[in-house]
Write a protein that holds these residues in place. Structure first.
Motif, PDB file in Angstrom:
ATOM      1  N   GLY A 161       0.826  -1.186   0.000  1.00 40.94           N
ATOM      2  CA  GLY A 161       0.000   0.000   0.000  1.00 40.94           C
ATOM      3  C   GLY A 161       0.869   1.247   0.000  1.00 40.94           C
ATOM      4  N   ASP A 162       0.360   2.330  -0.594  1.00 43.04           N
ATOM      5  CA  ASP A 162       1.180   3.535  -0.661  1.00 43.04           C
ATOM      6  C   ASP A 162       1.516   4.080   0.724  1.00 43.04           C
ATOM      7  N   ASP A 190       0.331  -0.022  -4.515  1.00 46.75           N
ATOM      8  CA  ASP A 190      -1.108   0.211  -4.662  1.00 46.75           C
ATOM      9  C   ASP A 190      -1.349   1.687  -4.344  1.00 46.75           C
ATOM     10  N   PHE A 191      -1.248   2.516  -5.371  1.00 47.10           N
ATOM     11  CA  PHE A 191      -1.259   3.970  -5.166  1.00 47.10           C
ATOM     12  C   PHE A 191      -2.701   4.482  -5.204  1.00 47.10           C
ATOM     13  N   ASN A 192      -3.440   4.192  -4.115  1.00 44.02           N
ATOM     14  CA  ASN A 192      -4.848   4.598  -4.069  1.00 44.02           C
ATOM     15  C   ASN A 192      -5.064   5.917  -3.340  1.00 44.02           C
ATOM     16  N   ARG A 193      -3.954   6.481  -2.814  1.00 45.87           N
ATOM     17  CA  ARG A 193      -3.968   7.839  -2.263  1.00 45.87           C
ATOM     18  C   ARG A 193      -4.896   7.999  -1.060  1.00 45.87           C
ATOM     19  N   GLN A 194      -5.187   6.905  -0.377  1.00 47.51           N
ATOM     20  CA  GLN A 194      -5.975   6.957   0.840  1.00 47.51           C
ATOM     21  C   GLN A 194      -5.238   6.220   1.952  1.00 47.51           C
ATOM     22  N   SER A 195      -5.249   6.799   3.145  1.00 49.74           N
ATOM     23  CA  SER A 195      -4.701   6.124   4.304  1.00 49.74           C
ATOM     24  C   SER A 195      -5.858   5.558   5.121  1.00 49.74           C
ATOM     25  N   LEU A 196      -5.550   5.056   6.292  1.00 48.30           N
ATOM     26  CA  LEU A 196      -6.585   4.460   7.137  1.00 48.30           C
ATOM     27  C   LEU A 196      -7.637   5.494   7.532  1.00 48.30           C
ATOM     28  N   ASP A 197      -7.191   6.719   7.820  1.00 49.44           N
ATOM     29  CA  ASP A 197      -8.091   7.717   8.378  1.00 49.44           C
ATOM     30  C   ASP A 197      -8.765   8.621   7.353  1.00 49.44           C
TER      31      ASP A 197
END
Length: 788
Positions: A161-162, A190-197
């Motif tokens: 993950g990114d 996996d450059f989806n540009r979202q973190s957990l929060d």
């Protein structure tokens, strides 16, 4: 990184059909865990449908069109449902496991080499570590190929993950010289540009790309799908490209998961007139399909990127695959979708849309269909041959260490490793590594004999009469920069070479003992993965007096004692260390050999805590003469022996106490015992060589009693060295609780002396006095415990 394709790839429609099935199964696996199973405790089971969906295209492309049987893959933790879905379709996972995600005995939350029912190459879960592991597995393969002949070529792949790129251990691994030039390594971000929060407000791809390039990596940006590339090529398309590149990430992410009209509206918010003009003649559906065409979900683009990386053979490759979190699901792009779950109604709708019902929802493909036929071909192509059966390396019981003069365990360790390197049976398999501390942890003698490993011979420009280190492909020491994380990750992969490279090795690493804690996450990761190696933490404790508190370890024995799959050792004397180290190497050699169903190997890896304090070896020689070699060796290997026997005084009715110690403090304990004897107290001195083995023996008997509702017995190892009930004083250059459990194990009063505050600079005598490790304090502790 070259590959030999197995057969003509199927058409893209077949791969997309497989991809659709993988997405459904992965989504349903998480749904079943949360909605079909009553846990009885009210605790949310969880899972990651959105994080799985973002990698479905990449993983379908890998397993169903790219990988060969010899390739090894590390899967992003939150994509484990996708991995299990793929293994099910390939026939490597029984259908009964599909509804068991996060259930006891079922599919683990994150891929696990040691716990999952399907074949996992690399455990993941502690983010960042599973990413670096394939890099060090490739380093190990390069070493194996140089020493034992080339294995079938493998590609070592990491799917990450990114957000994992925020983990510092990744960059320590990327920057280390031991990982340079590995053309068989591929990382896919996996450059989806979202973190957990949240949706990440600013993306850092340029910074990351520059860091990879600076480390010599080949970098591929997999950003735009075929539709967007075609649009950019048309007149006015350059304006669309600039707008997508300049658009705030939060705005772009908000386009996904919307109906086409709303998605178009959000995309066009504040867009330049040139963009509006370019898209004016397209309907909402067409605009939505176009502007959400990320290459990470375009099968053709993904396969082309893999082929591009295969063509680069002189360095590792990294692909930044632009994806959307929750792709193909109603929660796509939602800023809080990280752990969100589809509701049952959405699952039912998805099932219906796919033409499935509750009876057929777990079915694979019809073997007569194009997809079914292709899946079967891939299953056959990816089937791995059985591991080569090899007899165990014959390891000597000892190296014949001579210890006539005062000797430190660190010096003894270096001499023992050199002794093992002289054994023609053992020497080929020995490989050492250290984070720039080889000379100061006494590995220099071994390196003088065995050399430093380098893929190519290197000229030695500086002459040192004490260090005659030759660098080349036949060297047996792999040097590392100052990174304890890299040390334990490399040791872990060297310790799994019997599986990942079909070649058993005997890995030995050294590190300053206080900095075991700096590498602890990687240490845990490696032994959780089933790796087998030896690590020596040296020097240790406040005995390293002049160095001060920053270099004085106190809690590392607790780590060694409590960490599963690790046996902790801290002998005081050189010959005992010789026996223990050879026994550890023998255990690793046996476990790495061909499977032996009658032998169960519990030890896994071995952690030796050593010291630079030279102590008189005469007390050990006297105990050896008293007990005989066979008996004392057996006791040393079991975890402890009676160094001083005070039975003659005890038989006269003298008050009796057990003085129990481990490691460098033994001279102070012996002095205290002698003083007590002068005062009429019978003080038995017990040298604990492995508190870990004694504690494990106690726990086994205690648990057996608990589980059978019977009175627990004192285990044989403890009964042998504590044949009489008497109060106990424990002494350890470590936290006092590290040996305090002995009172409970023997059911006797105990006083434990140790280091329960940070140290400082000084002499050994000053530090021991400050922490009550001096003979006077030990005597007082014995008198105090006798009063209890």
């Amino acid at each position: 990184m070259t590959s030999q394709p197995s057969s003509t790839p199927p058409d893209i429609k077949t791969l997309e059909e497989i991809q659709e099935k993988v997405l459904w199964l992965a989504t349903r696996i998480v749904d079943a865990a949360n909605h079909d199973r009553d846990t009885g405790d009210g605790v949310k089971v969880g899972g990651h449908q959105a994080s799985s969906a973002s990698l479905v295209t990449v993983m379908t492309a890998l397993w169903f069109a790219h990988l060969d049987a010899a390739d090894r893959v590390s899967v992003k933790p939150h994509a484990s449902p996708v991995f299990h879905a793929i293994q099910y379709l390939l026939g490597n996972l029984d259908r009964k496991y599909l509804p068991t995600l996060r259930a006891f005995g079922g599919l683990q939350s994150y891929p696990s080499r040691t716990k999952d029912p399907d074949p996992v190459d690399f455990s993941t879960g502690s983010v960042g570590l599973g990413v670096a592991a394939p890099l060090f597995a490739a380093t190990t393969r390069r070493y194996v190929d140089a020493h034992f002949g080339e294995r079938p070529r493998s590609r070592f792949v990491a799917l990450l993950g990114d957000a994992e790129l925020d983990e510092g251990n990744i960059w320590e691994a990327v920057a280390d010289s031991s990982t340079e030039g590995l053309g068989n390594v591929l990382w896919v971000v996996d450059f989806n540009r979202q973190s957990l929060d949240r949706v990440v407000p600013g993306i850092r791809i340029e910074q990351w790309s520059q860091r990879f390039r600076a480390a010599g990596w080949h970098v591929v940006d997999l950003k735009y799908g075929r539709r967007l590339h075609e649009a950019f090529a048309r007149p006015g398309g350059d304006a669309l490209r600039r707008w997508i590149d300049e658009m705030p990430n939060e705005q772009y992410q908000s386009v996904f998961g919307q109906d086409p009209a709303l998605g178009r509206d959000r995309f066009m918010r504040d867009a330049p007139d040139a963009v509006r003009d370019f898209l004016e003649d397209m309907d909402d559906e067409a605009v939505f399909t176009l502007v959400t065409d990320l290459a990470g979900h375009d099968m053709v683009s993904v396969l082309e990127a893999f082929a591009q990386c295969d063509a680069v053979t002189d360095r590792p490759s990294v692909v930044f695959a632009y994806t959307v979190k929750g792709w193909g699901l109603p929660i796509a792009g939602n800023p809080r979708n990280h752990s969100a779950l589809l509701i049952p109604a959405q699952i039912a709708e998805m099932r219906t849309d796919l033409g499935l019902d509750e009876q057929s929802e777990w079915d694979g493909f019809d073997p007569l269909s194009d997809a079914g036929a292709w899946v079967e071909r891939r299953r056959a192509h990816l089937t791995r041959p059985s591991r080569t059966a090899r007899p165990a390396v014959v390891v000597p019981a000892d190296t014949g260490l001579r210890a006539a003069k005062p000797l430190s365990t660190q010096e003894a360790f270096g001499r023992i490793v050199v002794g093992l390197s002289r054994d023609p049976e053992v020497a080929p398999y020995l490989v050492t590594t250290a984070p720039d501390v080889a000379t100061s942890t006494n590995l220099a003698g071994f390196i003088n004999r065995a050399g430093i490993f380098s893929p190519e011979p290197r000229q030695e420009w500086s002459q040192d009469p004490a260090l005659k280190w030759v660098e080349g492909p036949q060297g047996h020491h792999i040097p590392l920069g100052i990174s304890e994380m890299n040390l334990f990750l490399l040791l872990g992969q060297l310790g799994l070479s019997w599986d990942l490279s079909d070649q058993p090795l005997i890995p030995i690493g050294t590190v300053y003992d206080p900095f075991v804690l700096r590498g602890l996450d990687a240490f845990i990761y490696s032994v959780y993965s089933g790796a087998r190696f030896v690590v020596a933490g040296t020097p240790s404790g406040v005995t390293l007096a002049p160095e001060g508190g920053a270099h004085q370890s106190t809690i590392t024995p607790s780590v060694g004692l409590e960490l599963p799959n690790v046996t902790f050792m801290e002998p005081a004397y050189g010959v005992a260390l010789d026996w223990l180290l050879c026994d550890a190497v023998r255990s690793i050699a046996l476990a790495n050999a061909e499977p032996q169903p009658d032998i169960h190997f519990e030890d896994g890896s071995f952690y030796f805590r050593l010291t630079t304090r030279a102590i008189d070896q005469a007390p050990f020689r006297e105990a050896r003469d008293r007990l005989g070699d066979a008996v004392i060796r057996r006791h040393v290997l079991a975890g402890g022996y009676r160094l001083v026997d005070a039975d003659s005084l005890a038989s006269q009715g003298a008050p009796t106490v057990h003085m129990v110690a481990s490691g460098a403090v033994m001279p102070e304990v012996l002095a205290a015992a002698a003083e007590l004897a002068e005062e009429g107290v019978a003080a038995h001195v017990v040298d604990i060589t492995s508190a870990d083995r004694l504690y494990a023996a106690w726990q086994r008997t205690a648990r057996q009693g608990i589980r059978t509702a019977t009175t627990p017995s004192v285990p044989g190892a403890l009964r042998t060295i504590f044949p009489h009930r008497a109060p106990i004083v424990t002494v350890h250059d470590a936290a006092s609780h590290s040996l305090s459990w002995l009172g409970s194990a023997l059911g006797m009063p105990a006083v434990s002396l140790g280091v329960d505050a940070f140290g400082q600079s000084g002499t050994v005598a000053e530090l021991y006095r400050a922490h009550d490790l001096n003979p006077g304090s030990i005597v007082n502790a014995a008198l105090a415990v006798l009063s209890l």
